[in-house]
Scaffold this motif. Structure first.
Motif, PDB file in Angstrom:
ATOM      1  N   GLY A   1       0.775  -1.228   0.000  1.00 13.89           N
ATOM      2  CA  GLY A   1       0.000   0.000   0.000  1.00 13.89           C
ATOM      3  C   GLY A   1       0.807   1.280   0.000  1.00 13.89           C
ATOM      4  N   TRP A   2       2.142   1.187  -0.121  1.00 14.76           N
ATOM      5  CA  TRP A   2       3.011   2.368  -0.132  1.00 14.76           C
ATOM      6  C   TRP A   2       3.613   2.553  -1.520  1.00 14.76           C
ATOM      7  CZ3 TRP A   2       2.832   4.881   4.507  1.00 14.76           C
ATOM      8  CH2 TRP A   2       2.476   4.130   5.625  1.00 14.76           C
ATOM      9  N   VAL A   3       3.904   3.809  -1.865  1.00 12.26           N
ATOM     10  CA  VAL A   3       4.610   4.087  -3.114  1.00 12.26           C
ATOM     11  C   VAL A   3       6.021   3.529  -3.013  1.00 12.26           C
ATOM     12  CG1 VAL A   3       5.568   5.907  -4.573  1.00 12.26           C
ATOM     13  CG2 VAL A   3       3.242   6.131  -3.653  1.00 12.26           C
ATOM     14  N   GLU A   4       6.444   2.785  -4.036  1.00 12.52           N
ATOM     15  CA  GLU A   4       7.800   2.238  -4.054  1.00 12.52           C
ATOM     16  C   GLU A   4       8.458   2.504  -5.389  1.00 12.52           C
ATOM     17  OE1 GLU A   4       7.632  -2.335  -5.589  1.00 12.52           O
ATOM     18  OE2 GLU A   4       7.223  -2.049  -3.458  1.00 12.52           O
ATOM     19  N   ILE A   5       9.777   2.416  -5.401  1.00 10.62           N
ATOM     20  CA  ILE A   5      10.579   2.501  -6.624  1.00 10.62           C
ATOM     21  C   ILE A   5      11.177   1.129  -6.878  1.00 10.62           C
ATOM     22  CG2 ILE A   5      12.575   3.567  -7.743  1.00 10.62           C
ATOM     23  CD1 ILE A   5      12.167   5.973  -5.849  1.00 10.62           C
ATOM     24  N   ALA A   6      11.059   0.641  -8.097  1.00 12.87           N
ATOM     25  CA  ALA A   6      11.562  -0.682  -8.450  1.00 12.87           C
ATOM     26  C   ALA A   6      12.263  -0.621  -9.801  1.00 12.87           C
ATOM     27  CB  ALA A   6      10.420  -1.697  -8.496  1.00 12.87           C
ATOM     28  N   ILE A   7      13.053  -1.632 -10.066  1.00 13.23           N
ATOM     29  CA  ILE A   7      13.639  -1.851 -11.383  1.00 13.23           C
ATOM     30  C   ILE A   7      13.032  -3.118 -11.945  1.00 13.23           C
ATOM     31  CG2 ILE A   7      15.738  -2.360 -12.696  1.00 13.23           C
ATOM     32  CD1 ILE A   7      15.785   0.454 -11.654  1.00 13.23           C
ATOM     33  N   ASN A   8      12.468  -3.049 -13.146  1.00 11.69           N
ATOM     34  CA  ASN A   8      11.917  -4.248 -13.764  1.00 11.69           C
ATOM     35  C   ASN A   8      13.036  -5.262 -13.968  1.00 11.69           C
ATOM     36  OD1 ASN A   8      10.477  -6.169 -15.143  1.00 11.69           O
ATOM     37  ND2 ASN A   8      10.089  -4.914 -16.949  1.00 11.69           N
ATOM     38  N   SER A   9      12.923  -6.394 -13.252  1.00  9.70           N
ATOM     39  CA  SER A   9      13.910  -7.492 -13.313  1.00  9.70           C
ATOM     40  C   SER A   9      15.285  -7.051 -12.813  1.00  9.70           C
ATOM     41  CB  SER A   9      14.026  -8.056 -14.734  1.00  9.70           C
ATOM     42  OG  SER A   9      12.770  -8.527 -15.192  1.00  9.70           O
ATOM     43  N   GLY A  10      15.310  -6.091 -11.889  1.00  9.04           N
ATOM     44  CA  GLY A  10      16.589  -5.638 -11.349  1.00  9.04           C
ATOM     45  C   GLY A  10      16.455  -5.215  -9.899  1.00  9.04           C
ATOM     46  N   ASN A  11      17.525  -4.620  -9.366  1.00  9.95           N
ATOM     47  CA  ASN A  11      17.605  -4.209  -7.969  1.00  9.95           C
ATOM     48  C   ASN A  11      17.721  -2.694  -7.902  1.00  9.95           C
ATOM     49  OD1 ASN A  11      18.957  -3.463  -5.392  1.00  9.95           O
ATOM     50  ND2 ASN A  11      18.978  -5.671  -5.028  1.00  9.95           N
ATOM     51  N   ALA A  12      16.657  -2.042  -7.440  1.00 10.63           N
ATOM     52  CA  ALA A  12      16.622  -0.582  -7.450  1.00 10.63           C
ATOM     53  C   ALA A  12      17.646   0.028  -6.500  1.00 10.63           C
ATOM     54  CB  ALA A  12      15.222  -0.091  -7.107  1.00 10.63           C
ATOM     55  N   GLN A  13      17.848  -0.582  -5.353  1.00 10.35           N
ATOM     56  CA  GLN A  13      18.803  -0.009  -4.405  1.00 10.35           C
ATOM     57  C   GLN A  13      20.205   0.053  -4.994  1.00 10.35           C
ATOM     58  OE1 GLN A  13      19.836  -2.295  -0.913  1.00 10.35           O
ATOM     59  NE2 GLN A  13      20.358  -0.452   0.249  1.00 10.35           N
ATOM     60  N   SER A  14      20.678  -1.061  -5.545  1.00 12.36           N
ATOM     61  CA  SER A  14      22.041  -1.092  -6.058  1.00 12.36           C
ATOM     62  C   SER A  14      22.175  -0.298  -7.349  1.00 12.36           C
ATOM     63  CB  SER A  14      22.504  -2.532  -6.274  1.00 12.36           C
ATOM     64  OG  SER A  14      21.669  -3.202  -7.204  1.00 12.36           O
ATOM     65  N   GLN A  15      21.151  -0.322  -8.190  1.00 13.71           N
ATOM     66  CA  GLN A  15      21.252   0.358  -9.485  1.00 13.71           C
ATOM     67  C   GLN A  15      21.110   1.870  -9.342  1.00 13.71           C
ATOM     68  OE1 GLN A  15      19.309  -1.643 -12.713  1.00 13.71           O
ATOM     69  NE2 GLN A  15      18.966   0.253 -13.864  1.00 13.71           N
ATOM     70  N   LEU A  16      20.234   2.320  -8.458  1.00 15.22           N
ATOM     71  CA  LEU A  16      19.975   3.749  -8.320  1.00 15.22           C
ATOM     72  C   LEU A  16      20.747   4.387  -7.177  1.00 15.22           C
ATOM     73  CD1 LEU A  16      16.102   3.728  -8.861  1.00 15.22           C
ATOM     74  CD2 LEU A  16      17.916   3.984 -10.575  1.00 15.22           C
ATOM     75  N   GLN A  17      21.365   3.555  -6.320  1.00 22.68           N
ATOM     76  CA  GLN A  17      22.133   4.058  -5.171  1.00 22.68           C
ATOM     77  C   GLN A  17      21.279   4.957  -4.277  1.00 22.68           C
ATOM     78  OE1 GLN A  17      25.612   3.153  -4.399  1.00 22.68           O
ATOM     79  NE2 GLN A  17      24.691   1.563  -5.688  1.00 22.68           N
ATOM     80  N   ILE A  18      20.081   4.471  -3.979  1.00 18.79           N
ATOM     81  CA  ILE A  18      19.175   5.132  -3.042  1.00 18.79           C
ATOM     82  C   ILE A  18      19.072   4.257  -1.803  1.00 18.79           C
ATOM     83  CG2 ILE A  18      16.798   5.902  -2.665  1.00 18.79           C
ATOM     84  CD1 ILE A  18      16.609   6.431  -5.674  1.00 18.79           C
ATOM     85  N   ASN A  19      19.088   4.875  -0.631  1.00 18.16           N
ATOM     86  CA  ASN A  19      19.157   4.109   0.617  1.00 18.16           C
ATOM     87  C   ASN A  19      18.082   4.547   1.605  1.00 18.16           C
ATOM     88  OD1 ASN A  19      21.660   2.481   0.091  1.00 18.16           O
ATOM     89  ND2 ASN A  19      22.531   4.539  -0.143  1.00 18.16           N
TER      90      ASN A  19
END
Length: 263
Positions: A235-253
């Motif tokens: 129920g929360w807004v999230e950021i994702a990478i399709n078939s990937g890892n958003a934290q490592s790819q976008l460097q958001i913590n």
């Protein structure tokens, strides 16, 4: 012996390499072998109170009323931090008073709370300084689930004094809603503290630093390897990478800021 058979859940940062979780279940079974125990997760990142808070907050609505929830993410174990049990509309919370229950109690306020000062309901009157999960929280949870009243477990405390985690709150801006990352899941999805209700029926995007990420319905609305913002099952807004890892790819913590911008 026991008439009451409430469900018990366990959450910890113990992982599955060591015997800690199994030992807690053994303590519960010694008190009442008929109790059903559900493992929420034991893979909370070590000592990560924010992650424990988020997971509890998003798990408790799926359990029947009267469930006893035991949490052991406890960097202050053995210190002066209180060991507590809390009654709320959904059942009971048992664990350290360090803020891990603050997400649940923000949604469903506490009815009553006690500090666990009665050693009659501990495993031993001389508990380990490093394993209150075994010596205090597991036995107390088992007794609660078996019908012992909250008041018998210790001294009543003012629910207003329960510890709150210091987390950034979301707030309105001239262009939308600003918030922060409150949790990062196993897939590297970045879960914000902005409720999905803010974007319902709107055309929207997320700005995180210099990034502009389109608001989508599903992960597959963008190509593999691309970023999408969406409302997750929690129920929360999230950021994702399709078939990937958003934290490592976008460097958001954790605790990094973001803003939902909508028309």
């Amino acid at each position: 012996m026991w008439e009451n058979q409430a469900l018990v859940t366990l959450l910890s940062d113990f992982g599955d390499r060591d015997v800690y979780v199994g030992v807690m279940k053994g303590v519960i079974a010694q008190i009442n072998p008929k109790l059903r125990v559900v493992d929420l997760t034991h893979e909370i990142p070590a000592q990560n109170l924010a992650a424990a808070r988020f997971c509890f907050m998003n798990a408790y609505p799926y359990f029947p009323e009267g469930t006893v929830h035991i949490a052991v993410v406890d960097p202050g174990v053995g210190s002066q931090r209180r060991a507590i049990a809390v009654e709320f509309a959904g059942g009971f919370l048992v664990g350290p008073d360090n803020g891990i229950f603050s997400g649940v109690l923000a949604q469903t306020p506490a009815i009553a709370a006690v500090e666990l000062t009665n050693p009659q309901y501990w495993r031993t009157p001389e508990p380990s300084k490093t394993f209150h999960g075994r010596d205090i929280f597991a036995p107390v949870g088992a007794y609660l689930a078996s019908g012992v009243s909250l008041q018998e477990l210790g001294q009543a405390i003012d629910t207003a004094t329960l510890t709150q985690l210091s987390l950034k709150l979301c707030h309105s801006t001239t262009t939308g809603v600003a918030g922060c990352i409150q949790y990062i899941d196993h897939f590297g999805n970045l879960v914000s503290n902005i409720p999905g209700s803010y974007v319902q029926g709107k055309k929207w995007c997320v700005q995180a630093g210099e990034l502009i990420i389109p608001g989508c319905e599903t992960y597959s609305d963008v190509a593999c390897g691309e970023a999408a913002a969406l409302v997750g099952s929690h129920g929360w807004v999230e950021i994702a990478i399709n078939s990937g890892n958003a934290q490592s790819q976008l460097q958001i913590n954790l605790q990094d800021s973001l803003e939902v911008i909508h028309d």
